[in-house]
Every structure is written in structure tokens, then in C-alpha cells.
Write a protein that holds these residues in place. Structure first.
Motif, PDB file in Angstrom:
ATOM      1  N   ARG A 119       0.852  -1.185   0.000  1.00  0.00           N
ATOM      2  CA  ARG A 119       0.000   0.000   0.000  1.00  0.00           C
ATOM      3  C   ARG A 119       0.891   1.239   0.000  1.00  0.00           C
ATOM      4  O   ARG A 119       1.862   1.306   0.735  1.00  0.00           O
ATOM      5  CB  ARG A 119      -0.903   0.016   1.220  1.00  0.00           C
ATOM      6  CG  ARG A 119      -1.786  -1.217   1.309  1.00  0.00           C
ATOM      7  CD  ARG A 119      -2.922  -1.028   2.269  1.00  0.00           C
ATOM      8  NE  ARG A 119      -3.621  -2.261   2.554  1.00  0.00           N
ATOM      9  CZ  ARG A 119      -4.372  -2.945   1.713  1.00  0.00           C
ATOM     10  NH1 ARG A 119      -4.489  -2.541   0.481  1.00  0.00           N
ATOM     11  NH2 ARG A 119      -4.985  -4.042   2.069  1.00  0.00           N
ATOM     12  N   ILE A 120       0.534   2.193  -0.841  1.00  0.00           N
ATOM     13  CA  ILE A 120       1.284   3.435  -0.983  1.00  0.00           C
ATOM     14  C   ILE A 120       0.460   4.575  -0.372  1.00  0.00           C
ATOM     15  O   ILE A 120      -0.768   4.608  -0.516  1.00  0.00           O
ATOM     16  CB  ILE A 120       1.564   3.728  -2.476  1.00  0.00           C
ATOM     17  CG1 ILE A 120       2.395   2.611  -3.095  1.00  0.00           C
ATOM     18  CG2 ILE A 120       2.249   5.071  -2.658  1.00  0.00           C
ATOM     19  CD1 ILE A 120       3.768   2.460  -2.529  1.00  0.00           C
ATOM     20  N   LEU A 134       2.699   7.016  -9.050  1.00  0.00           N
ATOM     21  CA  LEU A 134       3.777   6.243  -9.655  1.00  0.00           C
ATOM     22  C   LEU A 134       3.519   6.060 -11.140  1.00  0.00           C
ATOM     23  O   LEU A 134       2.392   5.767 -11.547  1.00  0.00           O
ATOM     24  CB  LEU A 134       3.871   4.860  -8.991  1.00  0.00           C
ATOM     25  CG  LEU A 134       4.160   4.842  -7.498  1.00  0.00           C
ATOM     26  CD1 LEU A 134       4.053   3.414  -6.971  1.00  0.00           C
ATOM     27  CD2 LEU A 134       5.521   5.427  -7.217  1.00  0.00           C
ATOM     28  N   GLN A 135       4.561   6.201 -11.943  1.00  0.00           N
ATOM     29  CA  GLN A 135       4.443   5.945 -13.369  1.00  0.00           C
ATOM     30  C   GLN A 135       4.269   4.451 -13.598  1.00  0.00           C
ATOM     31  O   GLN A 135       4.688   3.635 -12.781  1.00  0.00           O
ATOM     32  CB  GLN A 135       5.696   6.433 -14.115  1.00  0.00           C
ATOM     33  CG  GLN A 135       5.885   7.923 -14.083  1.00  0.00           C
ATOM     34  CD  GLN A 135       6.594   8.416 -12.828  1.00  0.00           C
ATOM     35  OE1 GLN A 135       6.978   7.646 -11.969  1.00  0.00           O
ATOM     36  NE2 GLN A 135       6.750   9.721 -12.734  1.00  0.00           N
ATOM     37  N   ASP A 136       3.666   4.079 -14.724  1.00  0.00           N
ATOM     38  CA  ASP A 136       3.415   2.661 -14.993  1.00  0.00           C
ATOM     39  C   ASP A 136       4.690   1.883 -15.323  1.00  0.00           C
ATOM     40  O   ASP A 136       4.658   0.664 -15.425  1.00  0.00           O
ATOM     41  CB  ASP A 136       2.338   2.463 -16.059  1.00  0.00           C
ATOM     42  CG  ASP A 136       2.761   2.917 -17.441  1.00  0.00           C
ATOM     43  OD1 ASP A 136       3.853   3.502 -17.599  1.00  0.00           O
ATOM     44  OD2 ASP A 136       1.988   2.688 -18.384  1.00  0.00           O
ATOM     45  N   LEU A 160       0.387   4.608 -12.828  1.00  0.00           N
ATOM     46  CA  LEU A 160      -0.092   3.307 -12.375  1.00  0.00           C
ATOM     47  C   LEU A 160      -1.408   3.525 -11.653  1.00  0.00           C
ATOM     48  O   LEU A 160      -1.514   4.380 -10.772  1.00  0.00           O
ATOM     49  CB  LEU A 160       0.952   2.694 -11.434  1.00  0.00           C
ATOM     50  CG  LEU A 160       0.844   1.234 -11.094  1.00  0.00           C
ATOM     51  CD1 LEU A 160       0.994   0.388 -12.357  1.00  0.00           C
ATOM     52  CD2 LEU A 160       1.910   0.856 -10.090  1.00  0.00           C
ATOM     53  N   LYS A 161      -2.409   2.774 -12.025  1.00  0.00           N
ATOM     54  CA  LYS A 161      -3.728   2.922 -11.415  1.00  0.00           C
ATOM     55  C   LYS A 161      -3.778   2.180 -10.085  1.00  0.00           C
ATOM     56  O   LYS A 161      -3.000   1.270  -9.836  1.00  0.00           O
ATOM     57  CB  LYS A 161      -4.805   2.390 -12.347  1.00  0.00           C
ATOM     58  CG  LYS A 161      -4.903   3.168 -13.647  1.00  0.00           C
ATOM     59  CD  LYS A 161      -6.054   2.652 -14.488  1.00  0.00           C
ATOM     60  CE  LYS A 161      -6.055   3.201 -15.864  1.00  0.00           C
ATOM     61  NZ  LYS A 161      -6.273   4.536 -16.098  1.00  0.00           N
ATOM     62  N   ASN A 162      -4.717   2.560  -9.233  1.00  0.00           N
ATOM     63  CA  ASN A 162      -4.931   1.900  -7.963  1.00  0.00           C
ATOM     64  C   ASN A 162      -5.155   0.405  -8.215  1.00  0.00           C
ATOM     65  O   ASN A 162      -5.974   0.038  -9.045  1.00  0.00           O
ATOM     66  CB  ASN A 162      -6.142   2.513  -7.250  1.00  0.00           C
ATOM     67  CG  ASN A 162      -6.270   2.039  -5.826  1.00  0.00           C
ATOM     68  OD1 ASN A 162      -5.327   1.513  -5.245  1.00  0.00           O
ATOM     69  ND2 ASN A 162      -7.436   2.232  -5.258  1.00  0.00           N
ATOM     70  N   GLY A 163      -4.399  -0.450  -7.548  1.00  0.00           N
ATOM     71  CA  GLY A 163      -4.498  -1.886  -7.763  1.00  0.00           C
ATOM     72  C   GLY A 163      -3.693  -2.361  -8.952  1.00  0.00           C
ATOM     73  O   GLY A 163      -3.756  -3.530  -9.321  1.00  0.00           O
TER      74      GLY A 163
END
Length: 106
Positions: free
Chosen positions: A41-42, A48-50, A78-81
């Protein structure tokens, strides 16, 4: 990851030495060739970039293990999850030391 040896649930997740999260779960992923899957978990507000790179690192020579995130250069976040594709596994110091002692280091 190919190996997360020594990494524990609750370990810190860091960017540039700053804690930005914690490891939530570590599990074996049989669908990905029996590799280790680490869920963390962030903190909110961290984007964050993908193409971020996640590495298992050690504090000092025999210290605790943690996850180091190296931000990427992508314009996409980067999407959640989401899933991090670029990873660097833990270094097997015992294996390296054994090879060195027995003269088998390449």
C-alpha cells in the motif's frame, strides 16, 4: 519477483530513502511460474508511473529487507491496484558468499 527472501509483511516501501508505504501481503503466484507476488500500500498523494521499478533491498549487510521504488519516465500513471512489471529480486548473499569461499564466482 523470483525471490523475496527475508522480506516480511509490514516492511517499508521507499522512494529515494523516504518511506511511502508498507508491504501488505506476500504470496506465491502459481499462475506466474511460482514467483513471489508482493502487495503493498502506498500513501495517498504518491503517484507512480506505470514503468516504475520495484527492488527488494537490504539495509546494510545483514539488515532488514524493504522495497525500493525507482520512478519511471512514462507519462502514464499506475492505477490503484495496478501491477508493477519491472522488478529486481533480493540478492542471495549466502549463495554468493558460498561461491566465493569455494572459488566458483564468475
Amino acid at each position: 519477483f523470483d525471490s523475496v527472501s527475508g522480506l516480511r509483511t509490514g516492511a517499508s516501501v521507499e522512494i529515494a530513502g523516504v518511506e511511502v508505504g508498507r508491504v501488505a501481503q506476500i504470496a506465491l503466484d502459481p499462475q506466474e511460474g511460482y514467483t513471489a507476488k508482493v502487495t503493498f500500500r502506498i500513501d495517498s498523494g504518491i503517484e507512480l508511473q506505470d514503468d516504475v521499478i520495484a527492488s527488494v533491498r537490504t539495509r546494510g549487510i545483514i539488515g532488514d529487507k524493504y522495497i525500493l521504488l525507482k520512478p519511471g519516465g512514462s507519462d502514464r500513471l499506475l492505477k490503484n491496484g495496478g501491477r508493477i512489471r519491472e522488478v529486481e529480486s533480493a540478492i542471495d548473499f549466502e549463495g554468493l558468499l558460498s561461491k566465493f569461499i569455494h572459488g566458483k564466482v564468475d
